[in-house]
Design a protein around this motif. Structure first.
Motif, PDB file in Angstrom:
ATOM      1  N   LYS A  20    -119.845  18.794 -28.823  1.00  0.00           N
ATOM      2  CA  LYS A  20    -119.259  20.236 -29.313  1.00  0.00           C
ATOM      3  C   LYS A  20    -118.287  20.600 -28.238  1.00  0.00           C
ATOM      4  CE  LYS A  20    -121.297  23.588 -31.333  1.00  0.00           C
ATOM      5  NZ  LYS A  20    -120.711  24.029 -32.484  1.00  0.00           N
ATOM      6  N   SER A  21    -118.269  20.419 -26.935  1.00  0.00           N
ATOM      7  CA  SER A  21    -117.411  20.782 -25.850  1.00  0.00           C
ATOM      8  C   SER A  21    -116.010  20.125 -26.143  1.00  0.00           C
ATOM      9  CB  SER A  21    -117.914  21.003 -24.520  1.00  0.00           C
ATOM     10  OG  SER A  21    -118.390  19.565 -24.058  1.00  0.00           O
ATOM     11  N   ARG A  22    -116.522  18.769 -26.333  1.00  0.00           N
ATOM     12  CA  ARG A  22    -114.853  17.959 -26.466  1.00  0.00           C
ATOM     13  C   ARG A  22    -114.231  18.083 -27.545  1.00  0.00           C
ATOM     14  NH1 ARG A  22    -118.710  14.048 -24.588  1.00  0.00           N
ATOM     15  NH2 ARG A  22    -119.055  13.217 -26.678  1.00  0.00           N
ATOM     16  N   SER A  42    -114.285  21.041 -29.269  1.00  0.00           N
ATOM     17  CA  SER A  42    -113.752  22.477 -29.308  1.00  0.00           C
ATOM     18  C   SER A  42    -112.229  22.295 -28.311  1.00  0.00           C
ATOM     19  CB  SER A  42    -114.663  23.536 -28.494  1.00  0.00           C
ATOM     20  OG  SER A  42    -115.579  23.716 -29.482  1.00  0.00           O
ATOM     21  N   ALA A  43    -112.472  21.662 -27.236  1.00  0.00           N
ATOM     22  CA  ALA A  43    -111.331  21.172 -26.413  1.00  0.00           C
ATOM     23  C   ALA A  43    -110.236  20.588 -27.100  1.00  0.00           C
ATOM     24  CB  ALA A  43    -111.686  20.443 -25.087  1.00  0.00           C
ATOM     25  N   TYR A  44    -110.670  19.755 -28.128  1.00  0.00           N
ATOM     26  CA  TYR A  44    -109.415  18.870 -28.588  1.00  0.00           C
ATOM     27  C   TYR A  44    -108.960  19.927 -29.767  1.00  0.00           C
ATOM     28  CZ  TYR A  44    -107.552  15.395 -31.774  1.00  0.00           C
ATOM     29  OH  TYR A  44    -106.631  14.537 -32.351  1.00  0.00           O
ATOM     30  N   LEU A  45    -109.581  20.722 -30.426  1.00  0.00           N
ATOM     31  CA  LEU A  45    -108.802  21.662 -31.356  1.00  0.00           C
ATOM     32  C   LEU A  45    -107.880  22.689 -30.592  1.00  0.00           C
ATOM     33  CD1 LEU A  45    -111.866  22.375 -33.910  1.00  0.00           C
ATOM     34  CD2 LEU A  45    -110.102  20.373 -33.945  1.00  0.00           C
ATOM     35  N   ASP A  46    -108.734  23.201 -29.427  1.00  0.00           N
ATOM     36  CA  ASP A  46    -107.928  24.269 -28.666  1.00  0.00           C
ATOM     37  C   ASP A  46    -106.427  23.662 -28.215  1.00  0.00           C
ATOM     38  OD1 ASP A  46    -109.973  26.077 -29.030  1.00  0.00           O
ATOM     39  OD2 ASP A  46    -110.857  25.672 -26.903  1.00  0.00           O
ATOM     40  N   ALA A  47    -106.675  22.140 -27.456  1.00  0.00           N
ATOM     41  CA  ALA A  47    -105.405  21.661 -27.193  1.00  0.00           C
ATOM     42  C   ALA A  47    -104.393  21.183 -28.345  1.00  0.00           C
ATOM     43  CB  ALA A  47    -105.900  20.500 -26.348  1.00  0.00           C
ATOM     44  N   ALA A  48    -104.495  21.370 -29.430  1.00  0.00           N
ATOM     45  CA  ALA A  48    -103.739  20.897 -30.671  1.00  0.00           C
ATOM     46  C   ALA A  48    -102.325  21.373 -30.272  1.00  0.00           C
ATOM     47  CB  ALA A  48    -104.304  21.188 -31.840  1.00  0.00           C
ATOM     48  N   THR A  49    -101.372  20.401 -30.018  1.00  0.00           N
ATOM     49  CA  THR A  49    -100.141  20.500 -30.230  1.00  0.00           C
ATOM     50  C   THR A  49     -99.336  19.496 -31.267  1.00  0.00           C
ATOM     51  OG1 THR A  49     -99.721  19.066 -28.174  1.00  0.00           O
ATOM     52  CG2 THR A  49    -100.271  21.398 -27.838  1.00  0.00           C
ATOM     53  N   GLY A  50     -98.073  19.722 -31.101  1.00  0.00           N
ATOM     54  CA  GLY A  50     -97.207  18.980 -31.926  1.00  0.00           C
ATOM     55  C   GLY A  50     -97.082  19.302 -33.560  1.00  0.00           C
ATOM     56  N   SER A  51     -97.292  18.474 -34.347  1.00  0.00           N
ATOM     57  CA  SER A  51     -97.113  18.661 -35.869  1.00  0.00           C
ATOM     58  C   SER A  51     -98.416  19.428 -36.611  1.00  0.00           C
ATOM     59  CB  SER A  51     -96.638  17.459 -36.549  1.00  0.00           C
ATOM     60  OG  SER A  51     -97.655  16.467 -36.619  1.00  0.00           O
ATOM     61  N   VAL A  52     -99.581  19.252 -35.976  1.00  0.00           N
ATOM     62  CA  VAL A  52    -100.625  19.696 -36.561  1.00  0.00           C
ATOM     63  C   VAL A  52    -101.255  20.969 -35.610  1.00  0.00           C
ATOM     64  CG1 VAL A  52    -103.096  19.312 -37.254  1.00  0.00           C
ATOM     65  CG2 VAL A  52    -101.286  17.503 -37.295  1.00  0.00           C
ATOM     66  N   GLU A  78    -108.100  11.027 -36.436  1.00  0.00           N
ATOM     67  CA  GLU A  78    -108.490   9.919 -36.093  1.00  0.00           C
ATOM     68  C   GLU A  78    -109.197   9.611 -34.532  1.00  0.00           C
ATOM     69  OE1 GLU A  78    -105.031   7.217 -37.043  1.00  0.00           O
ATOM     70  OE2 GLU A  78    -105.875   7.095 -39.179  1.00  0.00           O
ATOM     71  N   THR A  79    -108.373  10.830 -33.907  1.00  0.00           N
ATOM     72  CA  THR A  79    -108.863  10.940 -32.442  1.00  0.00           C
ATOM     73  C   THR A  79    -109.817  12.045 -32.228  1.00  0.00           C
ATOM     74  OG1 THR A  79    -106.672  11.779 -31.882  1.00  0.00           O
ATOM     75  CG2 THR A  79    -106.858   9.480 -31.396  1.00  0.00           C
ATOM     76  N   GLU A  80    -110.368  12.815 -33.208  1.00  0.00           N
ATOM     77  CA  GLU A  80    -111.009  14.022 -33.111  1.00  0.00           C
ATOM     78  C   GLU A  80    -112.276  13.479 -32.413  1.00  0.00           C
ATOM     79  OE1 GLU A  80    -113.527  17.037 -33.494  1.00  0.00           O
ATOM     80  OE2 GLU A  80    -113.768  15.196 -34.716  1.00  0.00           O
ATOM     81  N   PRO A  81    -112.985  14.175 -31.710  1.00  0.00           N
ATOM     82  CA  PRO A  81    -114.210  13.852 -30.929  1.00  0.00           C
ATOM     83  C   PRO A  81    -115.629  13.564 -31.930  1.00  0.00           C
ATOM     84  CG  PRO A  81    -113.118  15.146 -29.401  1.00  0.00           C
ATOM     85  CD  PRO A  81    -112.475  15.161 -30.744  1.00  0.00           C
TER      86      PRO A  81
END
Length: 97
Positions: free
Chosen positions: A21-23, A25-35, A70-73
């Motif tokens: 879960k922590s990875r 959440s961090a992935y979603l919070d750090a989303a940048t670029g086209s998504v 594809e790279t979501e934890p």
């Protein structure tokens, strides 16, 4: 364009979800670029335990959304037994605003 992502967890993956879960959440919070992740949260089973994920995203196309996941934890950990990505025509706003 807007998209809805729906992921259903594999059976008996409560520990895997908790441990990732922590990875996630961090992935979603750090989303940048086209998504852009606009909203997200877990779906619940009949006993109130987290058993899947729903996300509303903004992206130029389906290919971008699929690339994002594809790279979501949770995906990398093998949490999801089934996933679906659908284009969505957002008609109404957030009722809590």
């Amino acid at each position: 364009m807007f998209f809805i992502f729906l992921g259903t967890d594999n059976p008996d993956c409560f520990d895997l979800r908790r441990d990732t879960k922590s990875r996630h959440s961090a992935y979603l919070d750090a989303a940048t670029g086209s998504v852009a992740v606009l909203m997200s949260g877990p779906t619940l089973d009949s006993e109130g335990r987290e058993a899947g994920s729903v996300m509303i995203l903004e992206a130029p196309d389906t290919k971008s959304v699929i690339g994002f996941f594809e790279t979501e934890p949770y995906h990398l950990a093998g949490l999801f037994g089934a996933t679906d990505v659908r284009a969505w025509n957002w008609k109404r706003g957030n009722p809590y605003l």
